[in-house]
Each structure stands twice: as C-alpha cells, then as structure tokens.
Design a protein around this motif. Structure first.
Motif, PDB file in Angstrom:
ATOM      1  N   ARG A 188     -45.997 -20.816  -7.522  1.00 43.45           N
ATOM      2  CA  ARG A 188     -47.105 -20.633  -6.586  1.00 43.45           C
ATOM      3  C   ARG A 188     -47.524 -21.977  -5.968  1.00 43.45           C
ATOM      4  O   ARG A 188     -48.602 -22.490  -6.196  1.00 43.45           O
ATOM      5  N   SER A 189     -46.655 -22.528  -5.143  1.00 40.04           N
ATOM      6  CA  SER A 189     -46.946 -23.802  -4.475  1.00 40.04           C
ATOM      7  C   SER A 189     -47.677 -23.545  -3.157  1.00 40.04           C
ATOM      8  O   SER A 189     -47.779 -22.408  -2.688  1.00 40.04           O
ATOM      9  N   SER A 190     -48.156 -24.601  -2.549  1.00 40.86           N
ATOM     10  CA  SER A 190     -48.822 -24.475  -1.247  1.00 40.86           C
ATOM     11  C   SER A 190     -47.863 -23.922  -0.207  1.00 40.86           C
ATOM     12  O   SER A 190     -48.252 -23.113   0.651  1.00 40.86           O
ATOM     13  N   ALA A 191     -46.607 -24.331  -0.300  1.00 41.92           N
ATOM     14  CA  ALA A 191     -45.605 -23.849   0.653  1.00 41.92           C
ATOM     15  C   ALA A 191     -45.426 -22.335   0.519  1.00 41.92           C
ATOM     16  O   ALA A 191     -45.329 -21.615   1.528  1.00 41.92           O
ATOM     17  N   MET A 192     -45.376 -21.837  -0.726  1.00 41.89           N
ATOM     18  CA  MET A 192     -45.210 -20.402  -0.953  1.00 41.89           C
ATOM     19  C   MET A 192     -46.441 -19.641  -0.451  1.00 41.89           C
ATOM     20  O   MET A 192     -46.320 -18.564   0.155  1.00 41.89           O
ATOM     21  N   ILE A 193     -47.626 -20.197  -0.678  1.00 41.30           N
ATOM     22  CA  ILE A 193     -48.865 -19.545  -0.235  1.00 41.30           C
ATOM     23  C   ILE A 193     -48.905 -19.447   1.291  1.00 41.30           C
ATOM     24  O   ILE A 193     -49.320 -18.427   1.853  1.00 41.30           O
ATOM     25  N   LEU A 194     -48.422 -20.496   1.982  1.00 43.24           N
ATOM     26  CA  LEU A 194     -48.391 -20.471   3.445  1.00 43.24           C
ATOM     27  C   LEU A 194     -47.372 -19.450   3.948  1.00 43.24           C
ATOM     28  O   LEU A 194     -47.591 -18.788   4.981  1.00 43.24           O
ATOM     29  N   ARG A 195     -46.260 -19.290   3.229  1.00 45.73           N
ATOM     30  CA  ARG A 195     -45.244 -18.300   3.637  1.00 45.73           C
ATOM     31  C   ARG A 195     -45.802 -16.876   3.484  1.00 45.73           C
ATOM     32  O   ARG A 195     -45.517 -16.007   4.320  1.00 45.73           O
ATOM     33  N   ILE A 196     -46.601 -16.669   2.444  1.00 45.90           N
ATOM     34  CA  ILE A 196     -47.244 -15.350   2.272  1.00 45.90           C
ATOM     35  C   ILE A 196     -48.203 -15.094   3.436  1.00 45.90           C
ATOM     36  O   ILE A 196     -48.245 -13.998   4.009  1.00 45.90           O
ATOM     37  N   GLY A 197     -48.957 -16.115   3.796  1.00 41.02           N
ATOM     38  CA  GLY A 197     -49.884 -15.985   4.919  1.00 41.02           C
ATOM     39  C   GLY A 197     -49.163 -15.709   6.221  1.00 41.02           C
ATOM     40  O   GLY A 197     -49.616 -14.897   7.043  1.00 41.02           O
ATOM     41  N   VAL A 216     -46.479  -2.206   1.077  1.00 46.04           N
ATOM     42  CA  VAL A 216     -45.560  -3.334   1.125  1.00 46.04           C
ATOM     43  C   VAL A 216     -45.707  -4.144  -0.159  1.00 46.04           C
ATOM     44  O   VAL A 216     -46.797  -4.634  -0.464  1.00 46.04           O
ATOM     45  N   LEU A 217     -44.610  -4.273  -0.910  1.00 42.08           N
ATOM     46  CA  LEU A 217     -44.594  -5.020  -2.166  1.00 42.08           C
ATOM     47  C   LEU A 217     -43.921  -6.360  -1.890  1.00 42.08           C
ATOM     48  O   LEU A 217     -42.713  -6.418  -1.637  1.00 42.08           O
ATOM     49  N   MET A 218     -44.692  -7.432  -1.929  1.00 45.99           N
ATOM     50  CA  MET A 218     -44.229  -8.727  -1.450  1.00 45.99           C
ATOM     51  C   MET A 218     -43.913  -9.663  -2.625  1.00 45.99           C
ATOM     52  O   MET A 218     -44.770 -10.385  -3.114  1.00 45.99           O
ATOM     53  N   ASP A 219     -42.678  -9.609  -3.059  1.00 43.09           N
ATOM     54  CA  ASP A 219     -42.177 -10.493  -4.120  1.00 43.09           C
ATOM     55  C   ASP A 219     -40.748 -10.040  -4.416  1.00 43.09           C
ATOM     56  O   ASP A 219     -40.481  -8.831  -4.493  1.00 43.09           O
ATOM     57  N   GLN A 220     -39.840 -10.995  -4.614  1.00 39.78           N
ATOM     58  CA  GLN A 220     -38.442 -10.616  -4.837  1.00 39.78           C
ATOM     59  C   GLN A 220     -38.254  -9.813  -6.122  1.00 39.78           C
ATOM     60  O   GLN A 220     -37.286  -9.054  -6.251  1.00 39.78           O
ATOM     61  N   ARG A 221     -39.196  -9.939  -7.067  1.00 42.58           N
ATOM     62  CA  ARG A 221     -39.052  -9.212  -8.330  1.00 42.58           C
ATOM     63  C   ARG A 221     -39.202  -7.709  -8.155  1.00 42.58           C
ATOM     64  O   ARG A 221     -38.707  -6.933  -8.975  1.00 42.58           O
ATOM     65  N   TYR A 222     -39.865  -7.275  -7.092  1.00 45.35           N
ATOM     66  CA  TYR A 222     -39.979  -5.833  -6.838  1.00 45.35           C
ATOM     67  C   TYR A 222     -38.643  -5.210  -6.453  1.00 45.35           C
ATOM     68  O   TYR A 222     -38.506  -3.984  -6.469  1.00 45.35           O
ATOM     69  N   ALA A 223     -37.663  -6.035  -6.099  1.00 44.88           N
ATOM     70  CA  ALA A 223     -36.347  -5.512  -5.754  1.00 44.88           C
ATOM     71  C   ALA A 223     -35.526  -5.186  -7.005  1.00 44.88           C
ATOM     72  O   ALA A 223     -34.500  -4.500  -6.911  1.00 44.88           O
TER      73      ALA A 223
END
Length: 829
Positions: free
Chosen positions: A608-617, A781-788
């Motif tokens: 959960r880095s800042s980069a990941m948080i911005l990609r979610i946004g 919408v399930l947003m995380d690769q683990r849901y796959a």
C-alpha cells in the motif's frame, strides 16, 4: 407434480418455493441447515411460511395420533369405539375453541378501546408510582450479608424450583403459584407443545420480522369440521421476548437507561429486605394473578412487537418482563434477540427450554462472533483495585457481624483479587505491552490454589455480595461527599458492581484451556486482563442437542466452510442451501480489476504505497463518470481510508474526483446517520450523483440500504484481512491448526482458510448492500489482483459467482468498456 402450498401471502417465485421446500424438509428430518437468501428475495416470508406450515401440519398429525390412540376392549362393539373417538375429538376441540374464544374476546375489547381512544377516551387510568420509589434507605442494615445457607453443597435446590429457572424468577413464579400450575387451566393443555424460536440480532430487526408475520394467514392446527370451509384460518400465537431494558414499565427503573443498571435496580427492588413501599408495584404477585393471566391472553390475541408488549403491560399495570413467562408455553412462535437465546444463563432466567423445539437464527453471518463475544470478558487493574478497596471498607464496618461461611468466602474473594493484582503488578514492571498468559499464572497468590472457585462464584451470586458491597461503598462515599468513580472507567463499568465483573472473569478461569485463551495488554498506564473464547461450538452444542432442528439463515452466509468446521464439527451431515437472486442476469455487472497500465493492482498492507493509492484513485476517475447515481467505495480499514484521503488531497486527485461527483467520507468519529443522510440528499438532488468512501466492516457496510440510485455501483478496494499479528489472532490461528492437525489435515491450510473466510464474509456483506429488490440493478467492481484467484472468487455468494462471465476482462481498460456499455444501457432503457 403440484408444488407444496406454504400459504405464502403472494405468489412465490421459484427460488422462494425452492427455499421453503428445502427448509421444510430440513425441519421434518430434524437436521441443522444453513440457508442463504440474498436481500430482496423475500427471505423473512420464506422462513415464516415454511416453518409455520410445518408446525401447523405437525399439530394436525399429533391430533390424528391422539385420536388413533383411543382404545377400547376388543370385545366391545364398534359403535363404542367410534363413540370414544368422537368424545375425545369433541373434548380436544372444545378445549381449543374455549381458548380461541377467550382470545377473540380480547381482540374485540382491544378494538373497542382503540376506537374509543380515537374519540378521546383514555385507554386506562395510569397507575400511580410512589415518588419515594428510589431504594436508598439510610439504614445500614440493608448492607449486612444474610446468614449464608450453603444449599448448593448439599445438591438440593430450593423447594419447587425447576432447574430451568433462575432463583429470582423461580421465586416470583412460585409466589404466583405458576410453578405448581395452581389454577386448573385445561384450555392450555393442547398448546404446551412444539414451538418455533426465531432469533435475530436486534429488536429493530425483530420488529420488521413481526411486521412480516402479520401478513401471513395459516390453516388451523386442528383439522376443520366437515361442515366448515377448508379456507378457515387460525390466528398465530406469537410472543416477543426482550430484556428488562426493553420491557420495564417502572419509570424509576427504566429511566436509568443502561441494561446493567436496570437489571441491578430491578433485583434490588425484589430483595426481601426492601420495605414494601420501595418494592416495584408492577411485579407479579398472588394478589394480581388475574392481571398476569390477562396479560397472557392480550399478548396472544394479536401479533405484537416489543413496544406493543410494553403498552399492554402499562395498560394492565403488570410487568411485561416477568408476566411474559406465562405466555411462552402457549406461544407457537417466540421472537427474541441473540443474547437471550445464545447465553445459557439468559435462557435459564427466562425459563426457556429448547428441548424438541425449532430454532431459527436470522442474520446468522454474525453468529460465531456473537457467541465468542458473549462468552469472552475482561477485567482492568482499575476495577480490581476498586473492588479490593470496596471490600476492605465493607470488612472494616461489618467484620464482627460476618459469621461462618460468610467470613470464609469474603476473605477468599479478597485473596483472589490480591492474586490477580500481584500478577498485574509484575506485568507492569516488564517492558512488554501485552501477550498471552496461562490461567494458573493468575491464581498464583498465597493459598489461592486451595480455593474452590466454583463454590466461591456460587457464593458471590447467591449472597448478593457484589450488590451489598457496592451499595455500602456508595453509601459511605455519599456521606463523605467523595467521588467513588474512577475517570479511567467506562460508562458500562459504572453500571454494574465491580465484583460482578470479577465474578464473570473468575468463571472463565474454570473453562478448559482448549476452549479459550487469556491475554493481557498495557493501556494508558493500566493493565487489562482478557479472556477470549476460541471454540464457539462448545456453547452452541447445547442448543443443537436440545432442539429438534436448527436453521441458520442470512442474506450472505457464504463462505459456509467455517460453520461446518467451527460450529458443527461433531455433525455427520449439514444441510446447506443457497438460492439465486430475483433480478435477471442483465441487471448485474460483476468484474474484477486485477491490472492497469502500470501492472498488477495489489492493495495489500505491504504493497500500500503512495503510488498504489494514486493508481486506485486514477481507476476511480475512469469509472466514476460512467455511474449515473451513487458510487460506493469500500476500503479495508479506517486506517487505509485515512491514508487514501491524505494522499489524494496532497496530489490534488481528490479535487478531480469532486469535479465529477460530490465526495463523502465515513470517518471514525463522524456519526454514520449524518454521513448517510448527506450522501442520500446529494444523490437525490444532484444530477451528477455522489461518491461515498467507506470501510468494510465499518458503520456503513452492514444494515444500510443502498437501493436504486443510492448504490448504482459498488467498488471494493483490496481485501479486508484482519491483523493476523495480534496475540488474539495468533491464538485463534494456532487453535485452528491444532484442531486441523487432530483431523489429519495439512498444516497451515485451516488457519489460512479461516482468515480468508472472515475477510470474504465481510466483502460479501458490503457488496450485498446495492441489490435490494427484484427490479434493482447495479455494478460490482472488485479492485485487487487477488480477486482473480479461483480460491477467493469461490467464496463469493452463488448469485454473484453465476453472474461472472466465463471470459471477462480483468484489465482496467476492458472493465471500463464493459461498465460503460452496462450503465449506458440501463440509463437508456
């Protein structure tokens, strides 16, 4: 083959018919079943119609069997046998009809009273309660312990007290003559048989269920006379049980507010040492037995919720909490909240026996947590010191008046508290902040190993020691005008004598070590000792053993493996049923966003880095313009929500989102009602809609209705795994591994499975908020690769799994295209 008629008030859908047939068969076979029916599919009516249809049919069978059991001598003529059967039939019908006629008279009276009230006629004069009802006499004699009659060692209970009643309830019922069935009330003879106990989490949920009960019309529990119409119905006999807090009608007691304070004051007003003028005027007594029986008839005459029960009690000037004991045996369905069913001591206090009856537990996705919460407890250093100080003040005053076993037991209580304080003092001298402890370590004080804890706990309860010590300490503090409360205590700790908390904690020390674990933690320069139940099956097994059938029902029960392994490991067979949804497949879009242009999306704690948080946004910036209405976004925790808010504000991403839709946040401290109201208003008045960012398992993830435009799309970011590094979770995981190893299973699989199940059950609750009726539609919408992962996806409810296309995009770009087609199609239609 014609479908079975369950007397549903509407034409049932196929999935409702399947649900009712599966549940009927489960009850008929006397099994345990887990039934999942999504919100909006008429679950409550399906539960009601299937169980009550079975009950009425069962009663008809019993009627036929009773007639078939009538015998005459073989040498008697046939007409004598027929006459004997007819006589028995007439007798049974007369008894039932007499009771029904009495209830019908009550209904007529209620109707006339209601009509008169509409024209300004008061329902009944209010009973005056003495203004000096407060129980606070200055005489210190009230605090002296009675001579202790140690009858429990002699294994002989008080005269006439059955084991199913608590001492206080048994005394009241015995005074009324109800334990001896003093009055010959043959009209109830046929009614004292099998019933349904329906349990849900809260009284508000039970009130909604009672509203559904009022829709149903059922054939009678006896076959109608040949001349009568087959369409004849018989009103349901229903009872709502509640706590003193919900049912108390004494204004001097009910105004105290909290459950524990009301319980304590109620029991004070029943003490034999209390003067007559200080006793509760609404308690059942020999001289108001007619009012108690009137209460029973009024309660059974109509289907009433908890507020109606209180109103009947006020009208008849009789305590609904105690008077309801006379109604239980006559009821066909009893509704009650979780604690009153799940806690053995609560069942005993209410005089409830579950033997041979049907148990239905609704909203059962929380059942294991509820059981663990009821049987877990804690005690603080502050409480221990306060209890010790109060005992020493008490001993200083009454030492010379304590004789025999009273002196021995009070001394033992002090010794046990000293032992707990000694252990706490040693912990506070260490540099650690918490961990697990053994029960033996808590009782290592001088001479404590010689104390019989079971005997000591019984003494604390029977002697009313906690109440007398607390009462005297408060009395002394009042005289000296010194505060007795400690600012570190919580309000709930204020409400009940501290020794009662210690009594509850001591009870856990007698539990087998495999059932639970003890923990300690350092909090604000004090120490908290905790006991956490690890095995909910231990305390639920009594219910399963006694009941004819047990039904666990909920809108979201998936994944179900935890119930099999943790709640019913001893059962060879467990019935499971999961029905589909009423909505057509075209009304639901379900997609997983596993990757974007920068690679895999992983919102786990370590990633959960800042980069990941911005990609979610950025992903939300792509999805939000497509959603016409409300967009609800769930994050794993309040910590992650605050992290997201900070990052988005810093990078101006939040400003971009707010240009698309107004944004609302579910903060830790903000009241959920206000946030939801503001969000709802924005959705209904703003053409662009609104965004609500909330937390899975938070204030807005359960029990909130995001129907229609309030939730046209729900996005779940990440998986809300619990913090597996806490001592409590480590103990739980180790316990599950030990159980799995005993079953011969692979090490590590059981604990991982449980953590995933807890996580996905919370996810399923959150996504189920947006489809609320048969005409609703929404995107998920399930947003995380683990849901796959197949293992994770299989833990979704069946109706959601079935809506996943065999081949569907998991890249943000492809999901966005599918979402645009879905939402455009819905807004054009």
């Amino acid at each position: 083959m014609a479908s079975k008629d369950f007397h549903h008030p509407f034409q049932p859908y196929d999935i409702q018919q399947q649900f009712m047939e599966a549940m009927y068969d489960c009850i008929e076979r006397g099994e345990v079943g887990i039934f999942e029916s999504p919100t909006g599919t008429g679950k409550s009516l399906s539960l009601i119609c299937s169980s009550l249809t079975w009950l009425r049919e069962h009663r008809r069978k019993l009627f036929d069997e009773a007639l078939a059991a009538v015998t005459v001598d073989d040498d008697e003529p046939a007409w004598m046998a027929e006459h004997a059967v007819d006589s028995r039939r007439c007798e049974m019908r007369h008894m039932r009809e007499e009771f029904e006629a009495r209830l019908s008279t009550v209904r007529e009276k209620d109707s006339k009273l209601k009509e008169g009230h509409a024209h300004g006629v008061p329902l009944r004069k209010k009973r005056k309660v003495a203004s000096n009802d407060e129980f606070s006499p200055a005489d210190e004699e009230q605090y002296v312990l009675d001579d202790h009659d140690d009858y429990t060692d002699g294994k002989k209970p008080p005269s006439g007290q059955p084991s199913s009643y608590s001492t206080e309830t048994a005394k009241l019922m015995e005074d009324l003559g109800m334990l001896q069935q003093k009055r010959d009330d043959n009209s109830l003879h046929l009614l004292k048989d099998l019933k349904i106990y329906f349990c849900s989490r809260t009284h508000s949920q039970l009130s909604q269920f009672v509203g559904e009960l009022q829709r149903v019309s059922l054939p009678p529990g006896m076959p109608p006379e040949p001349a009568m119409s087959a369409e004849v119905s018989e009103p349901l006999k229903h009872l709502t049980l509640g706590s003193r807090k919900n049912l108390c009608i004494n204004p001097k007691v009910s105004k105290l507010g909290s459950l524990t304070a009301i319980n304590e004051r109620c029991m004070e007003l029943q003490q034999t040492s209390a003067a007559v003028e200080h006793k509760c005027p609404f308690l059942p007594k020999k001289d108001n037995e007619d009012a108690v029986l009137d209460f029973r008839d009024h309660t059974l005459a109509k289907i009433r919720d908890i507020e109606d029960m209180v109103e009947v009690g006020r009208r008849l000037s009789i305590c609904p909490y105690y008077a309801s004991r006379t109604v239980t045996e006559s009821a066909e369905m009893v509704t009650l909240p979780y604690p009153l069913l799940l806690q053995k001591t609560a069942r005993e206090a209410l005089g409830i026996s579950l033997r041979g009856h049907i148990i239905i537990i609704d909203e059962a996705h929380n059942l294991m947590n509820a059981i663990e919460g009821i049987y877990s407890t804690h005690i603080s250093e502050v409480q221990l010191n306060r209890a010790r100080d109060s005992l020493l003040v008490y001993l200083q005053k009454f030492r010379n008046r304590l004789k025999g076993s009273n002196r021995v037991f009070v001394t033992q209580v002090v010794r046990v508290i000293d032992s707990l304080l000694l252990f706490v003092t040693r912990l506070l001298l260490t540099n650690t902040t918490g961990g697990t402890i053994d029960a033996d370590e808590l009782l290592c004080g001088k001479g404590v190993d010689q104390i019989d804890l079971a005997k000591l706990i019984r003494y604390i309860s029977e002697s009313k020691l906690a109440r007398k010590v607390e009462g005297y300490a408060s009395h002394v503090a009042q005289l000296q005008k010194t505060p007795i409360r400690n600012t570190k205590e919580t309000q709930s700790e204020h409400d009940v004598p501290t020794l009662a908390h210690i009594q509850t904690f001591l009870m856990t020390l007698m539990n087998p070590s495999k059932e639970g674990r003890f923990f300690w933690s350092r909090e604000s320069d004090t120490c908290i000792l905790r006991y956490m139940l690890l095995d909910p099956a231990v305390h639920f097994q009594d219910i399963v053993h006694d009941a004819r059938a047990v039904i666990l029902a909920g809108g979201t029960m998936s994944p179900m493996d935890d119930y099999r392994h943790q709640l019913f490991p001893y059962l060879p067979r467990l019935v499971t049923f999961s029905c589909g949804h009423l909505i057509p497949p075209s009304n639901l879009l379900i997609r997983t966003v596993a990757t974007d242009q920068a690679g895999p999306l992983d919102f786990s704690y370590k990633s959960r880095s800042s980069a990941m948080i911005l990609r979610i946004g950025q992903a939300l910036l792509d999805l939000a313009p497509l959603v016409h209405g409300g967009l609800v976004v769930f994050l794993p925790s309040y910590g992650s929500l605050e992290q997201v808010a900070s990052c988005w504000r810093k990078e101006a991403l939040l400003t971009k989102l707010e240009d698309i839709k107004q944004v609302f946040w579910d903060g830790r401290t903000e009241p959920a009602e206000a946030t939801f109201k503001a969000y709802s208003h924005a959705v209904s008045t703003n053409r662009k809609g609104a965004i609500l960012l909330s937390v899975i398992g938070g204030k807005l993830s359960e029990g909130i209705n995001f129907s229609d435009d309030l939730g046209r799309c729900v996005v779940v970011v990440g998986l809300p795994f619990p913090n597996l590094e806490t001592p409590e979770w480590k103990a739980k995981m180790q316990y599950l591994e030990d159980k799995a190893r005993a079953r011969g299973e692979t090490t590590g699989a059981a604990s991982r499975e449980h953590a995933e199940n807890v996580c996905m059950r919370a996810v399923n609750q959150a996504v189920g908020r947006v489809i609320r009726h048969k005409d609703d539609w929404a995107g998920i919408v399930l947003m995380d690769q683990r849901y796959a992962q197949k293992r994770i996806r299989e833990k979704l409810p069946g109706w959601i799994r079935e809506s996943f296309p065999t081949e569907s995009p998991s890249h943000l770009r492809g999901v966005t295209k599918d979402a645009k087609r879905f939402f455009d199609g819905k807004t054009r239609s």
